[in-house]
Design an enzyme around this catalytic site. Structure first.
Site, PDB file in Angstrom:
ATOM      1  N   GLY A  82       0.800  -1.224   0.000  1.00  0.00           N
ATOM      2  CA  GLY A  82       0.000   0.000   0.000  1.00  0.00           C
ATOM      3  C   GLY A  82       0.832   1.272   0.000  1.00  0.00           C
ATOM      4  O   GLY A  82       0.301   2.351   0.230  1.00  0.00           O
ATOM      5  N   ASP A 112      -2.650 -12.454  -9.728  1.00  0.00           N
ATOM      6  CA  ASP A 112      -3.387 -13.026  -8.602  1.00  0.00           C
ATOM      7  C   ASP A 112      -4.253 -11.948  -7.960  1.00  0.00           C
ATOM      8  O   ASP A 112      -3.782 -10.839  -7.695  1.00  0.00           O
ATOM      9  CB  ASP A 112      -2.424 -13.577  -7.550  1.00  0.00           C
ATOM     10  CG  ASP A 112      -1.618 -14.759  -8.057  1.00  0.00           C
ATOM     11  OD1 ASP A 112      -2.076 -15.458  -8.971  1.00  0.00           O
ATOM     12  OD2 ASP A 112      -0.515 -14.989  -7.520  1.00  0.00           O
ATOM     13  N   TYR A 119      -1.407  -4.139 -12.931  1.00  0.00           N
ATOM     14  CA  TYR A 119      -0.864  -4.473 -14.252  1.00  0.00           C
ATOM     15  C   TYR A 119      -1.594  -3.753 -15.372  1.00  0.00           C
ATOM     16  O   TYR A 119      -0.987  -3.385 -16.385  1.00  0.00           O
ATOM     17  CB  TYR A 119      -0.883  -5.984 -14.458  1.00  0.00           C
ATOM     18  CG  TYR A 119      -0.117  -6.733 -13.389  1.00  0.00           C
ATOM     19  CD1 TYR A 119       1.155  -6.331 -12.992  1.00  0.00           C
ATOM     20  CD2 TYR A 119      -0.671  -7.844 -12.753  1.00  0.00           C
ATOM     21  CE1 TYR A 119       1.861  -7.014 -12.005  1.00  0.00           C
ATOM     22  CE2 TYR A 119       0.024  -8.525 -11.768  1.00  0.00           C
ATOM     23  CZ  TYR A 119       1.293  -8.106 -11.398  1.00  0.00           C
ATOM     24  OH  TYR A 119       1.977  -8.780 -10.423  1.00  0.00           O
TER      25      TYR A 119
END
Length: 139
Positions: A82, A112, A119
């Site tokens: 984070g 995942d 991405y």
């Protein structure tokens, strides 16, 4: 505020094994890690600037370096998540992809969970329905 710097750097064997395990990725055997790391196309490490020698995240590119490559081993220790560290790893990997790999090289990855959102920010798209990712796990 601490700034975490991703850098091109060989990943030490024990660091690789520990980061995978401690970040929640599936563990790898020593034998597999020794072979795999030798065959990396690109390796990126992130260290904690406040703790000398403490690595907190990594990412690699594996493959043949010309026709096909895959982004693998993307992970950040839970206590550092984070903070934009995964993004900095991806930025470094994309720098390598854009500057070192042939334009026609097919770059893939397995996302995942919510990692797909990261991405997508770098231009990766779902391959379905044109193709479907598949895996074989030897037991």
């Amino acid at each position: 505020m601490t700034t975490y710097q991703a850098e091109f750097k060989k990943i030490p064997l024990t660091t690789y094994l520990n980061l995978r395990k401690d970040s929640g990725l599936s563990p790898k055997t020593l034998e597999a890690a020794e072979i795999g790391l030798k065959n990396s196309v690109c390796e990126v490490l992130v260290s904690d600037p406040e703790q000398v020698g403490k690595y907190i995240g990594m990412g690699r590119i594996t493959g043949d370096g010309g026709c096909h490559c895959q982004i693998t081993d993307m992970c950040v220790l839970p206590e550092y998540q984070g903070k934009g560290i995964g993004k900095s790893i991806m930025e470094k990997l994309m720098e390598f992809i854009n500057n070192e790999l042939p334009v026609s090289c097919y770059i893939s990855l397995i996302a995942d969970g919510d990692a797909s959102f990261l991405y997508e920010k770098f231009g990766f798209k779902d391959t379905l329905p044109a193709s479907k990712g598949m895996a074989y796990l030897r037991r």
